[in-house]
Design a protein around this motif. Sequence first.
Motif, PDB file in Angstrom:
ATOM      1  N   ILE A 139     -49.268  55.247  36.472  1.00  0.00           N
ATOM      2  CA  ILE A 139     -48.037  55.154  35.936  1.00  0.00           C
ATOM      3  C   ILE A 139     -48.004  56.667  36.149  1.00  0.00           C
ATOM      4  O   ILE A 139     -47.200  56.516  36.925  1.00  0.00           O
ATOM      5  CB  ILE A 139     -47.503  54.944  34.496  1.00  0.00           C
ATOM      6  N   GLU A 140     -48.725  57.729  35.335  1.00  0.00           N
ATOM      7  CA  GLU A 140     -48.334  59.095  35.786  1.00  0.00           C
ATOM      8  C   GLU A 140     -48.165  59.492  37.275  1.00  0.00           C
ATOM      9  O   GLU A 140     -47.433  59.472  38.124  1.00  0.00           O
ATOM     10  CB  GLU A 140     -48.692  60.291  35.273  1.00  0.00           C
ATOM     11  N   ARG A 141     -49.132  58.126  38.852  1.00  0.00           N
ATOM     12  CA  ARG A 141     -49.424  58.796  39.439  1.00  0.00           C
ATOM     13  C   ARG A 141     -47.793  58.444  40.466  1.00  0.00           C
ATOM     14  O   ARG A 141     -48.041  58.805  41.264  1.00  0.00           O
ATOM     15  CB  ARG A 141     -50.944  58.097  40.069  1.00  0.00           C
ATOM     16  N   GLN A 142     -47.236  57.360  39.249  1.00  0.00           N
ATOM     17  CA  GLN A 142     -46.470  56.130  40.742  1.00  0.00           C
ATOM     18  C   GLN A 142     -45.150  57.467  40.219  1.00  0.00           C
ATOM     19  O   GLN A 142     -44.304  56.946  41.440  1.00  0.00           O
ATOM     20  CB  GLN A 142     -45.916  55.296  39.939  1.00  0.00           C
ATOM     21  N   ILE A 143     -44.499  58.517  39.059  1.00  0.00           N
ATOM     22  CA  ILE A 143     -44.282  59.063  39.135  1.00  0.00           C
ATOM     23  C   ILE A 143     -43.867  60.883  38.390  1.00  0.00           C
ATOM     24  O   ILE A 143     -44.223  61.005  37.647  1.00  0.00           O
ATOM     25  CB  ILE A 143     -43.027  58.785  38.053  1.00  0.00           C
ATOM     26  N   PRO A 144     -44.122  61.714  40.081  1.00  0.00           N
ATOM     27  CA  PRO A 144     -44.209  62.611  40.209  1.00  0.00           C
ATOM     28  C   PRO A 144     -43.352  63.077  39.528  1.00  0.00           C
ATOM     29  O   PRO A 144     -42.599  64.611  39.208  1.00  0.00           O
ATOM     30  CB  PRO A 144     -44.495  62.971  42.094  1.00  0.00           C
ATOM     31  N   GLU A 145     -41.677  62.533  39.691  1.00  0.00           N
ATOM     32  CA  GLU A 145     -40.603  63.289  39.040  1.00  0.00           C
ATOM     33  C   GLU A 145     -41.004  63.664  38.135  1.00  0.00           C
ATOM     34  O   GLU A 145     -40.271  65.020  36.947  1.00  0.00           O
ATOM     35  CB  GLU A 145     -40.097  62.635  39.276  1.00  0.00           C
ATOM     36  N   LEU A 146     -41.484  63.360  36.934  1.00  0.00           N
ATOM     37  CA  LEU A 146     -42.261  63.191  35.861  1.00  0.00           C
ATOM     38  C   LEU A 146     -41.993  65.145  35.322  1.00  0.00           C
ATOM     39  O   LEU A 146     -41.031  65.814  34.068  1.00  0.00           O
ATOM     40  CB  LEU A 146     -43.452  62.241  35.051  1.00  0.00           C
ATOM     41  N   LYS A 147     -43.085  65.654  37.056  1.00  0.00           N
ATOM     42  CA  LYS A 147     -43.075  66.666  35.662  1.00  0.00           C
ATOM     43  C   LYS A 147     -42.061  67.619  36.718  1.00  0.00           C
ATOM     44  O   LYS A 147     -42.117  69.162  35.911  1.00  0.00           O
ATOM     45  CB  LYS A 147     -44.258  67.524  37.225  1.00  0.00           C
ATOM     46  N   THR A 148     -41.152  67.042  36.296  1.00  0.00           N
ATOM     47  CA  THR A 148     -39.905  68.425  36.788  1.00  0.00           C
ATOM     48  C   THR A 148     -38.774  68.129  35.228  1.00  0.00           C
ATOM     49  O   THR A 148     -37.643  68.896  35.477  1.00  0.00           O
ATOM     50  CB  THR A 148     -38.616  68.057  38.320  1.00  0.00           C
ATOM     51  N   PHE A 149     -38.877  67.445  34.906  1.00  0.00           N
ATOM     52  CA  PHE A 149     -38.547  67.213  32.887  1.00  0.00           C
ATOM     53  C   PHE A 149     -38.718  68.049  31.881  1.00  0.00           C
ATOM     54  O   PHE A 149     -40.091  68.168  31.967  1.00  0.00           O
ATOM     55  CB  PHE A 149     -38.193  66.240  32.723  1.00  0.00           C
ATOM     56  N   LYS A 150     -37.682  68.782  31.748  1.00  0.00           N
ATOM     57  CA  LYS A 150     -38.360  69.583  30.699  1.00  0.00           C
ATOM     58  C   LYS A 150     -38.232  69.498  29.159  1.00  0.00           C
ATOM     59  O   LYS A 150     -38.574  69.673  28.344  1.00  0.00           O
ATOM     60  CB  LYS A 150     -37.594  71.001  30.398  1.00  0.00           C
ATOM     61  N   VAL A 151     -37.540  68.222  28.753  1.00  0.00           N
ATOM     62  CA  VAL A 151     -37.004  67.036  27.749  1.00  0.00           C
ATOM     63  C   VAL A 151     -36.831  66.462  28.034  1.00  0.00           C
ATOM     64  O   VAL A 151     -35.430  65.821  28.699  1.00  0.00           O
ATOM     65  CB  VAL A 151     -36.412  68.236  26.314  1.00  0.00           C
ATOM     66  N   GLY A 152     -37.214  65.220  27.514  1.00  0.00           N
ATOM     67  CA  GLY A 152     -36.586  63.798  27.858  1.00  0.00           C
ATOM     68  C   GLY A 152     -37.019  62.707  27.218  1.00  0.00           C
ATOM     69  O   GLY A 152     -38.083  62.867  25.925  1.00  0.00           O
ATOM     70  N   VAL A 153     -36.590  61.682  27.795  1.00  0.00           N
ATOM     71  CA  VAL A 153     -36.849  59.927  27.083  1.00  0.00           C
ATOM     72  C   VAL A 153     -37.483  59.472  28.646  1.00  0.00           C
ATOM     73  O   VAL A 153     -36.765  59.344  29.670  1.00  0.00           O
ATOM     74  CB  VAL A 153     -36.668  59.159  26.424  1.00  0.00           C
ATOM     75  N   ALA A 154     -38.680  59.184  28.877  1.00  0.00           N
ATOM     76  CA  ALA A 154     -39.326  57.830  29.486  1.00  0.00           C
ATOM     77  C   ALA A 154     -38.912  56.200  28.671  1.00  0.00           C
ATOM     78  O   ALA A 154     -39.779  56.577  28.174  1.00  0.00           O
ATOM     79  CB  ALA A 154     -41.044  58.395  30.225  1.00  0.00           C
TER      80      ALA A 154
END
Length: 141
Positions: free
Chosen positions: A24-39
Amino acid sequence: MSWHQTTFKLAQKPRGCHLITSEIERQIPELKTFKVGVANVFIQHTSASLCLNENADPDVRRDMEMGLNRLVPENWPYIHTDEGADDMPGHLKNAILGSSLAIPITNGRFNLGTWQGIYLCEHRDRSSGRKIVVTLQGEKK
């Protein structure tokens, strides 16, 4: 507040519980751009499930499959059998485990516990790859 949504297909998996956090992490490189939030991680199927569980010992995944099969046996006199003997039990297992997870995001990563991982629980003997929708919401870095 920022949003991002991605839909992708997981590689085909055999019946059982599979650790898919890295996939899952490989499919969402945009995750790295979030400081705080919810997936929100959502599976678009009714005979497979998502859950959080131990990520270290593979015996846990085998025991999960064994336990689910004891809770929901295939040899009950189900009425819904058009798609095979494993289909209705798959629907029941999905109802027990669920189709989505809410995971905190902290500094560009899933904020999971040390021993937690995301599982795909595949309840069918034969299936194609499963579609996953990941929605990220939060404050960007």
